[in-house]
Design an enzyme around this catalytic site. Structure first.
Site, PDB file in Angstrom:
ATOM      1  N   ASP A  26       0.832  -1.213   0.000  1.00  0.00           N
ATOM      2  CA  ASP A  26       0.000   0.000   0.000  1.00  0.00           C
ATOM      3  C   ASP A  26       0.868   1.266   0.000  1.00  0.00           C
ATOM      4  O   ASP A  26       1.989   1.255   0.527  1.00  0.00           O
ATOM      5  CB  ASP A  26      -0.909  -0.016   1.242  1.00  0.00           C
ATOM      6  CG  ASP A  26      -2.050   0.978   1.103  1.00  0.00           C
ATOM      7  OD1 ASP A  26      -2.340   1.417  -0.024  1.00  0.00           O
ATOM      8  OD2 ASP A  26      -2.655   1.319   2.134  1.00  0.00           O
ATOM      9  N   ARG A  30      -0.079   7.654  -2.646  1.00  0.00           N
ATOM     10  CA  ARG A  30       0.407   8.757  -1.788  1.00  0.00           C
ATOM     11  C   ARG A  30       1.867   9.084  -2.079  1.00  0.00           C
ATOM     12  O   ARG A  30       2.283  10.231  -2.058  1.00  0.00           O
ATOM     13  CB  ARG A  30       0.186   8.404  -0.307  1.00  0.00           C
ATOM     14  CG  ARG A  30      -1.248   8.652   0.148  1.00  0.00           C
ATOM     15  CD  ARG A  30      -1.530   7.985   1.452  1.00  0.00           C
ATOM     16  NE  ARG A  30      -1.590   6.533   1.298  1.00  0.00           N
ATOM     17  CZ  ARG A  30      -1.425   5.673   2.291  1.00  0.00           C
ATOM     18  NH1 ARG A  30      -1.152   6.119   3.499  1.00  0.00           N
ATOM     19  NH2 ARG A  30      -1.514   4.377   2.075  1.00  0.00           N
ATOM     20  N   SER A  72     -10.385  -7.248  -5.421  1.00  0.00           N
ATOM     21  CA  SER A  72     -11.707  -7.302  -6.071  1.00  0.00           C
ATOM     22  C   SER A  72     -12.331  -5.904  -6.088  1.00  0.00           C
ATOM     23  O   SER A  72     -13.132  -5.585  -6.957  1.00  0.00           O
ATOM     24  CB  SER A  72     -12.646  -8.236  -5.301  1.00  0.00           C
ATOM     25  OG  SER A  72     -12.011  -9.418  -4.938  1.00  0.00           O
ATOM     26  N   ASN A  74     -10.635  -3.029  -6.335  1.00  0.00           N
ATOM     27  CA  ASN A  74      -9.870  -2.028  -7.100  1.00  0.00           C
ATOM     28  C   ASN A  74     -10.524  -1.662  -8.437  1.00  0.00           C
ATOM     29  O   ASN A  74     -10.206  -0.616  -9.022  1.00  0.00           O
ATOM     30  CB  ASN A  74      -8.427  -2.495  -7.347  1.00  0.00           C
ATOM     31  CG  ASN A  74      -7.539  -2.372  -6.120  1.00  0.00           C
ATOM     32  OD1 ASN A  74      -6.567  -3.100  -5.969  1.00  0.00           O
ATOM     33  ND2 ASN A  74      -7.864  -1.448  -5.218  1.00  0.00           N
ATOM     34  N   GLU A 213       1.423 -13.395  11.995  1.00  0.00           N
ATOM     35  CA  GLU A 213       1.961 -12.242  12.730  1.00  0.00           C
ATOM     36  C   GLU A 213       1.785 -11.023  11.839  1.00  0.00           C
ATOM     37  O   GLU A 213       2.162 -11.043  10.659  1.00  0.00           O
ATOM     38  CB  GLU A 213       3.450 -12.454  13.034  1.00  0.00           C
ATOM     39  CG  GLU A 213       3.729 -13.597  13.979  1.00  0.00           C
ATOM     40  CD  GLU A 213       3.137 -13.376  15.374  1.00  0.00           C
ATOM     41  OE1 GLU A 213       3.139 -12.224  15.841  1.00  0.00           O
ATOM     42  OE2 GLU A 213       2.673 -14.356  15.982  1.00  0.00           O
TER      43      GLU A 213
HETATM   44  C1  FPP Z   1      -1.919   0.079  -3.375  1.00  0.00           C
HETATM   45  O1  FPP Z   1      -1.483   1.420  -3.365  1.00  0.00           O
HETATM   46  C2  FPP Z   1      -1.314  -0.634  -4.505  1.00  0.00           C
HETATM   47  C3  FPP Z   1      -2.017  -1.200  -5.531  1.00  0.00           C
HETATM   48  C4  FPP Z   1      -3.479  -1.157  -5.633  1.00  0.00           C
HETATM   49  C5  FPP Z   1      -1.334  -1.850  -6.663  1.00  0.00           C
HETATM   50  C6  FPP Z   1      -0.016  -2.501  -6.392  1.00  0.00           C
HETATM   51  C7  FPP Z   1       0.706  -2.699  -7.686  1.00  0.00           C
HETATM   52  C8  FPP Z   1       2.039  -2.624  -7.863  1.00  0.00           C
HETATM   53  C9  FPP Z   1       2.995  -2.479  -6.765  1.00  0.00           C
HETATM   54  C10 FPP Z   1       2.639  -2.698  -9.232  1.00  0.00           C
HETATM   55  C11 FPP Z   1       2.382  -3.920 -10.037  1.00  0.00           C
HETATM   56  C12 FPP Z   1       2.515  -5.207  -9.314  1.00  0.00           C
HETATM   57  C13 FPP Z   1       3.073  -6.332  -9.805  1.00  0.00           C
HETATM   58  C14 FPP Z   1       2.994  -7.586  -9.031  1.00  0.00           C
HETATM   59  C15 FPP Z   1       3.789  -6.361 -11.093  1.00  0.00           C
HETATM   60  P1  FPP Z   1      -2.576   2.573  -3.432  1.00  0.00           P
HETATM   61  O2  FPP Z   1      -2.748   2.994  -4.843  1.00  0.00           O
HETATM   62  O3  FPP Z   1      -3.838   2.137  -2.753  1.00  0.00           O
HETATM   63  O4  FPP Z   1      -1.862   3.710  -2.613  1.00  0.00           O
HETATM   64  P2  FPP Z   1      -2.560   4.823  -1.715  1.00  0.00           P
HETATM   65  O5  FPP Z   1      -3.152   4.121  -0.522  1.00  0.00           O
HETATM   66  O6  FPP Z   1      -1.428   5.717  -1.349  1.00  0.00           O
HETATM   67  O7  FPP Z   1      -3.586   5.489  -2.565  1.00  0.00           O
END
Ligand code: FPP
Length: 259
Positions: A26, A30, A72, A74, A213
């Protein structure tokens, strides 16, 4: 010392290594917004952390690494962000397969994948096929995955089996339910990491995290590199896992863990 403060060292190996680590990556959005960049720049930067954590996991001898890449829920994000995430996933599958092979990593995508564009589904199947003989580590990417979805699909299978007389209520136990869930052939996550400062599970591995954990890092995912990951593994190594027993029982080895 702050738990995210890196302890510099080039090749520390953690003593008590989790068999399975599950991570909510996550903070990409940000991370980008703080730099006046579009949120999608954060996802792109996040791929570097994925690479670093995968390689460090192999180095540490972790058996299974599960990364939550797309939930799911997103799909509800702006279409442009969803498209970039899917494209990133496509290009990472193409670009990273050789590295995964070099590192002996087998890839598996977990989730409701038939909702993805067909091209992506084909790319996923190819990447799984090309890496299927690797045995240094299993990398599971949870994509279009949700813990409640998983429990729901398992329940659906169970109800069908009951209707067809293949299972009776007395046969339904934790083992049977586990066997119908997405991670049925791997140990439950020992360590569950979430970056980005929030302290919640967000519909990730719900059933399987019963005894995980939990480790929360304030770092945004693109800033979560090898040192921060080692910090999490070292923190895990210091925890006493009791699985419902008393600390004394665990210390004296009077009981053997049940999982
Ligand atoms: C959450 O950050 C992250 C995601 C929804 C996507 C994660 C994807 C990657 C790291 C890149 C691709 C992955 C692979 C396995 C190739 P957020 O957007 O919710 O961040 P925020 O909470 O700051 O808005």
């Amino acid at each position: 010392m702050d738990k995210d403060t890196p302890v510099p060292s080039s090749d520390r190996v953690v003593v008590c290594v989790p068999r399975h680590v599950a991570i909510i990556m996550d903070g990409n959005g940000r991370w980008a917004l703080r730099r006046n960049l579009p949120r999608t720049a954060g996802h792109r930067a996040g791929v570097k952390s994925v690479r670093a954590v995968v390689e460090e996991s192999v180095h540490q001898g972790i058996g299974v690494l599960t990364l939550f890449a797309f939930s799911s829920e997103n799909w509800r994000r702006p279409k442009s962000e969803v498209n970039i995430l899917l494209e990133l996933f496509m290009s990472a599958l193409r670009a990273e397969v050789n590295r995964l092979n070099q590192n002996g990593v087998r890839l598996r995508i977990v989730g409701e994948r038939n909702a993805f564009p067909e091209k992506l589904q084909r790319r996923i199947a190819e990447a799984e096929e090309v890496t299927c003989a690797n045995n240094a580590m299993l990398l599971q990417i949870a994509a279009n995955y949700g813990g409640r979805w998983d429990i729901t699909q398992a329940t659906r299978q169970l109800v069908s089996a009951a209707r067809e007389g293949r299972v009776v209520p007395e046969e339904v136990d934790e083992e049977l339910i586990s066997s119908l869930l997405s991670f049925q052939d791997v140990p439950d996550p020992d360590l569950f990491i979430r970056t980005g400062g929030e302290q919640r599970i967000s519909n990730f591995v719900l059933w399987q995290s019963a005894y995980s954990e939990l480790y929360f890092s304030d770092l945004m995912w693109p800033d979560f590199g090898v040192d921060a990951y080692r910090g999490a593994l070292e923190d895990f190594a210091r925890r006493q896992r009791r699985f419902g027993l008393t600390g004394e029982q665990v210390d004296t080895g009077a009981e053997i863990r049940s999982d």
